[in-house]
Design an enzyme around this catalytic site. Structure first.
Site, short mmCIF file in Angstrom:
data_model
loop_
_atom_site.label_atom_id
_atom_site.label_comp_id
_atom_site.label_asym_id
_atom_site.label_seq_id
_atom_site.Cartn_x
_atom_site.Cartn_y
_atom_site.Cartn_z
CG ASP A 158 -2.05 1.03 1.10
OD1 ASP A 158 -2.36 1.43 -0.03
OD2 ASP A 158 -2.60 1.44 2.14
CD GLU A 216 -8.43 3.67 -0.34
OE1 GLU A 216 -8.48 4.03 -1.54
OE2 GLU A 216 -7.45 3.08 0.16
#
Length: 231
Positions: A158, A216
């Protein structure tokens, strides 16, 4: 041409009529999700519970549930995270580690690492999570000798998307992947990691599963990719 990964959906309830574009920076949203005033030492659940409704919170939680599912399936004794940022995912995964499990998370930004360390301590997970400071290309080759990590059970990618592929190759070259090791890569559609996807989906040594999701903080399609190393 890319290979065809298996697709698996993880569903959550979408809050009605609350989808909206974010109006604050990502750091501020992290601080909303991890409010220091509402956390209690030793209670990691308080560090992973969204505090406000809305699209961005639902999507972040949906991503989180996918990560939870993979961690619970793998039950990693050694979990490596590439990119700590402020510690949200480290705490989320750390709370699910089996007895004796440990998470090593690599972060090159000193400021982010300092914030993450506070979050991890407030969550009471400092015995389960270690922050390794420095760039991944320097730390990964040191994991065996310096940190006594023989192989990893799971890797959560990530960090910078252009590092997904070189760091995956570095993990292979360093002998850190064993048969059954799982890579879980976030944001492979947006911002995107096309070279990484092309590599693992066409690699005979990986079995891939794609988890569709949404970005997100914007109503745009994204996804996570799970790759099981076959040895």
């Amino acid at each position: 041409m890319w290979g065809n990964p298996r697709t698996e959906n993880v569903t959550t309830d979408v809050p009605g009529n609350t989808c909206r574009a974010p109006s604050t920076p990502k750091f501020m949203r992290i601080s909303r999700i991890l409010p220091l005033s509402q956390m209690r030492e030793g209670r990691p659940g308080a560090a992973t519970r969204p505090q406000e409704p809305g699209y961005d919170q639902w999507s972040l939680e949906h991503h989180g549930l996918i990560v939870d599912k993979v961690v619970e399936e793998v039950k990693p004794k050694v979990l490596l995270e590439l990119g700590t940022y402020c510690g949200y995912s480290a705490v989320r995964m750390g709370r699910l580690l089996p007895p004796g499990g440990h998470l090593f998370t690599i972060e090159f930004n000193e400021s982010f690492a300092a914030i993450a360390q506070q979050i991890i301590q407030l969550a009471g997970l400092q015995e389960k999570i270690s922050i390794l400071k420095g760039p991944t290309e320097e730390i990964i080759p040191q994991l065996k000798k310096k940190y006594e990590i023989n192989t990893v059970d799971m890797v959560f990618l990530d960090h910078w998307k252009d590092r997904y592929l070189p760091d995956t190759r570095l993990l292979e070259e360093s002998g850190l992947l064993r048969k059954g090791s799982v890579l879980l890569a976030d944001n492979v559609i947006l911002p995107g990691a096309p070279e990484f996807l092309q590599y693992i989906r066409n690699h005979k040594g990986f079995e891939c599963t794609h988890y569709p999701s949404m970005l997100e903080y914007l109503p745009m399609k994204d996804g996570l990719e799970k790759a099981v190393f076959l040895g």
